[in-house]
Structure formats: structure tokens, C-alpha cells
Design a protein around this motif. Sequence first.
Motif, PDB file in Angstrom:
ATOM      1  N   TYR A 126       0.819  -1.210   0.000  1.00  0.00           N
ATOM      2  CA  TYR A 126       0.000   0.000   0.000  1.00  0.00           C
ATOM      3  C   TYR A 126       0.852   1.259   0.000  1.00  0.00           C
ATOM      4  O   TYR A 126       0.463   2.278  -0.590  1.00  0.00           O
ATOM      5  CB  TYR A 126      -0.979  -0.028   1.173  1.00  0.00           C
ATOM      6  N   GLN A 127       2.014   1.221   0.636  1.00  0.00           N
ATOM      7  CA  GLN A 127       2.916   2.369   0.606  1.00  0.00           C
ATOM      8  C   GLN A 127       3.366   2.647  -0.828  1.00  0.00           C
ATOM      9  O   GLN A 127       3.421   3.794  -1.260  1.00  0.00           O
ATOM     10  CB  GLN A 127       4.131   2.129   1.510  1.00  0.00           C
ATOM     11  N   GLU A 128       3.683   1.591  -1.572  1.00  0.00           N
ATOM     12  CA  GLU A 128       4.101   1.761  -2.974  1.00  0.00           C
ATOM     13  C   GLU A 128       2.948   2.262  -3.837  1.00  0.00           C
ATOM     14  O   GLU A 128       3.138   3.125  -4.696  1.00  0.00           O
ATOM     15  CB  GLU A 128       4.649   0.449  -3.540  1.00  0.00           C
ATOM     16  N   MET A 129       1.750   1.724  -3.618  1.00  0.00           N
ATOM     17  CA  MET A 129       0.586   2.180  -4.373  1.00  0.00           C
ATOM     18  C   MET A 129       0.324   3.657  -4.094  1.00  0.00           C
ATOM     19  O   MET A 129       0.046   4.439  -5.015  1.00  0.00           O
ATOM     20  CB  MET A 129      -0.643   1.342  -4.009  1.00  0.00           C
ATOM     21  N   ARG A 130       0.430   4.042  -2.845  1.00  0.00           N
ATOM     22  CA  ARG A 130       0.229   5.442  -2.445  1.00  0.00           C
ATOM     23  C   ARG A 130       1.274   6.335  -3.112  1.00  0.00           C
ATOM     24  O   ARG A 130       0.945   7.378  -3.669  1.00  0.00           O
ATOM     25  CB  ARG A 130       0.316   5.534  -0.925  1.00  0.00           C
ATOM     26  N   ARG A 131       2.526   5.919  -3.054  1.00  0.00           N
ATOM     27  CA  ARG A 131       3.618   6.690  -3.654  1.00  0.00           C
ATOM     28  C   ARG A 131       3.363   6.890  -5.151  1.00  0.00           C
ATOM     29  O   ARG A 131       3.471   7.995  -5.681  1.00  0.00           O
ATOM     30  CB  ARG A 131       4.941   5.975  -3.417  1.00  0.00           C
ATOM     31  N   GLU A 132       2.998   5.806  -5.835  1.00  0.00           N
ATOM     32  CA  GLU A 132       2.734   5.878  -7.272  1.00  0.00           C
ATOM     33  C   GLU A 132       1.570   6.821  -7.572  1.00  0.00           C
ATOM     34  O   GLU A 132       1.617   7.604  -8.523  1.00  0.00           O
ATOM     35  CB  GLU A 132       2.439   4.480  -7.809  1.00  0.00           C
ATOM     36  N   PHE A 133       0.524   6.751  -6.765  1.00  0.00           N
ATOM     37  CA  PHE A 133      -0.644   7.603  -6.954  1.00  0.00           C
ATOM     38  C   PHE A 133      -0.264   9.076  -6.830  1.00  0.00           C
ATOM     39  O   PHE A 133      -0.614   9.896  -7.680  1.00  0.00           O
ATOM     40  CB  PHE A 133      -1.722   7.239  -5.925  1.00  0.00           C
ATOM     41  N   PHE A 134       0.464   9.423  -5.776  1.00  0.00           N
ATOM     42  CA  PHE A 134       0.841  10.814  -5.573  1.00  0.00           C
ATOM     43  C   PHE A 134       1.788  11.308  -6.664  1.00  0.00           C
ATOM     44  O   PHE A 134       1.647  12.432  -7.143  1.00  0.00           O
ATOM     45  CB  PHE A 134       1.460  11.015  -4.184  1.00  0.00           C
ATOM     46  N   ILE A 135       2.717  10.470  -7.082  1.00  0.00           N
ATOM     47  CA  ILE A 135       3.644  10.854  -8.149  1.00  0.00           C
ATOM     48  C   ILE A 135       2.875  11.095  -9.442  1.00  0.00           C
ATOM     49  O   ILE A 135       3.155  12.054 -10.170  1.00  0.00           O
ATOM     50  CB  ILE A 135       4.742   9.788  -8.332  1.00  0.00           C
ATOM     51  N   SER A 136       1.879  10.240  -9.735  1.00  0.00           N
ATOM     52  CA  SER A 136       1.109  10.400 -10.982  1.00  0.00           C
ATOM     53  C   SER A 136       0.348  11.717 -11.008  1.00  0.00           C
ATOM     54  O   SER A 136       0.061  12.248 -12.078  1.00  0.00           O
ATOM     55  CB  SER A 136       0.140   9.229 -11.170  1.00  0.00           C
ATOM     56  N   LEU A 137       0.035  12.253  -9.844  1.00  0.00           N
ATOM     57  CA  LEU A 137      -0.663  13.537  -9.766  1.00  0.00           C
ATOM     58  C   LEU A 137       0.293  14.718  -9.707  1.00  0.00           C
ATOM     59  O   LEU A 137      -0.142  15.874  -9.687  1.00  0.00           O
ATOM     60  CB  LEU A 137      -1.568  13.572  -8.528  1.00  0.00           C
ATOM     61  N   GLY A 138       1.593  14.413  -9.622  1.00  0.00           N
ATOM     62  CA  GLY A 138       2.573  15.477  -9.501  1.00  0.00           C
ATOM     63  C   GLY A 138       2.550  16.147  -8.143  1.00  0.00           C
ATOM     64  O   GLY A 138       2.928  17.299  -7.994  1.00  0.00           O
ATOM     65  N   VAL A 139       2.075  15.403  -7.139  1.00  0.00           N
ATOM     66  CA  VAL A 139       1.970  15.917  -5.779  1.00  0.00           C
ATOM     67  C   VAL A 139       3.067  15.283  -4.923  1.00  0.00           C
ATOM     68  O   VAL A 139       3.372  14.099  -5.082  1.00  0.00           O
ATOM     69  CB  VAL A 139       0.580  15.572  -5.179  1.00  0.00           C
ATOM     70  N   ALA A 140       3.637  16.069  -4.049  1.00  0.00           N
ATOM     71  CA  ALA A 140       4.659  15.518  -3.153  1.00  0.00           C
ATOM     72  C   ALA A 140       4.055  14.372  -2.354  1.00  0.00           C
ATOM     73  O   ALA A 140       2.931  14.456  -1.875  1.00  0.00           O
ATOM     74  CB  ALA A 140       5.168  16.607  -2.208  1.00  0.00           C
ATOM     75  N   ASP A 141       4.800  13.300  -2.237  1.00  0.00           N
ATOM     76  CA  ASP A 141       4.307  12.121  -1.526  1.00  0.00           C
ATOM     77  C   ASP A 141       4.550  12.251  -0.030  1.00  0.00           C
ATOM     78  O   ASP A 141       5.693  12.216   0.405  1.00  0.00           O
ATOM     79  CB  ASP A 141       4.999  10.865  -2.051  1.00  0.00           C
ATOM     80  N   PRO A 142       3.505  12.388   0.760  1.00  0.00           N
ATOM     81  CA  PRO A 142       3.684  12.419   2.216  1.00  0.00           C
ATOM     82  C   PRO A 142       3.860  10.991   2.742  1.00  0.00           C
ATOM     83  O   PRO A 142       2.892  10.243   2.840  1.00  0.00           O
ATOM     84  CB  PRO A 142       2.390  13.057   2.715  1.00  0.00           C
ATOM     85  N   ASP A 143       5.082  10.610   3.001  1.00  0.00           N
ATOM     86  CA  ASP A 143       5.367   9.242   3.450  1.00  0.00           C
ATOM     87  C   ASP A 143       4.605   8.896   4.716  1.00  0.00           C
ATOM     88  O   ASP A 143       4.393   9.741   5.586  1.00  0.00           O
ATOM     89  CB  ASP A 143       6.869   9.062   3.704  1.00  0.00           C
ATOM     90  N   LEU A 144       4.219   7.650   4.796  1.00  0.00           N
ATOM     91  CA  LEU A 144       3.556   7.128   5.982  1.00  0.00           C
ATOM     92  C   LEU A 144       4.332   5.925   6.484  1.00  0.00           C
ATOM     93  O   LEU A 144       4.664   5.028   5.711  1.00  0.00           O
ATOM     94  CB  LEU A 144       2.124   6.688   5.656  1.00  0.00           C
TER      95      LEU A 144
END
Length: 84
Positions: free
Chosen positions: A37-55
Motif C-alpha cells: 500500500y505504501q508503494e501504491m500510495r507513492r505511485e498515486f501521488f507521483i502520478s498527480l505530480g503531488v509531493a508524496d507524504p510518506d507514511l
Amino acid sequence: MTGSRSVVCSMASYWSHVNKYQDCSDVEEKKKDAAIYQEMRREFFISLGVADPDLDAAVVVPYLRACVLPGTEVDRLCESPDAG
């Protein structure tokens, strides 16, 4: 998992306290699940061009599963980075 860090943290903290989550029985399995889920989240945020807030995985696990990693203090992990 696509919400902001503060939303995911708030929900994980709330559910952990209200439902009185116990420690997870299979810690390594839960960590591997959280990593997906961390990788899915990272990919989602990157695809939007938004900084990825790590969890941290210790926040992801109670958000996804009805347990906490042993020794987890979700509230402390979710403190604002500026809260020193």
C-alpha cells in the motif's frame, strides 16, 4: 490510502483508540502488506505530480487492518514534523 497524511493518521489513530486494537499476530505479514500500500500510495501521488507524504508502516497497518504493530504509538508517529 489516497488521503493526505493528516487524514490517514487521524483515522488510524481514531480507530486504534476507539476499537482498542491489539498487537498484530503476524507482524512480518502485516509489514509486507503495508509495503504494498505504501508503494501504491507513492505511485498515486507521483502520478498527480503531488509531493508524496510518506507514511510509516506502523500507521498504515492500523489503517488497513484491525491491529497495531507491537510498540506502535500512532499518535506520536502522526505528529507534525514541525512539532519538534
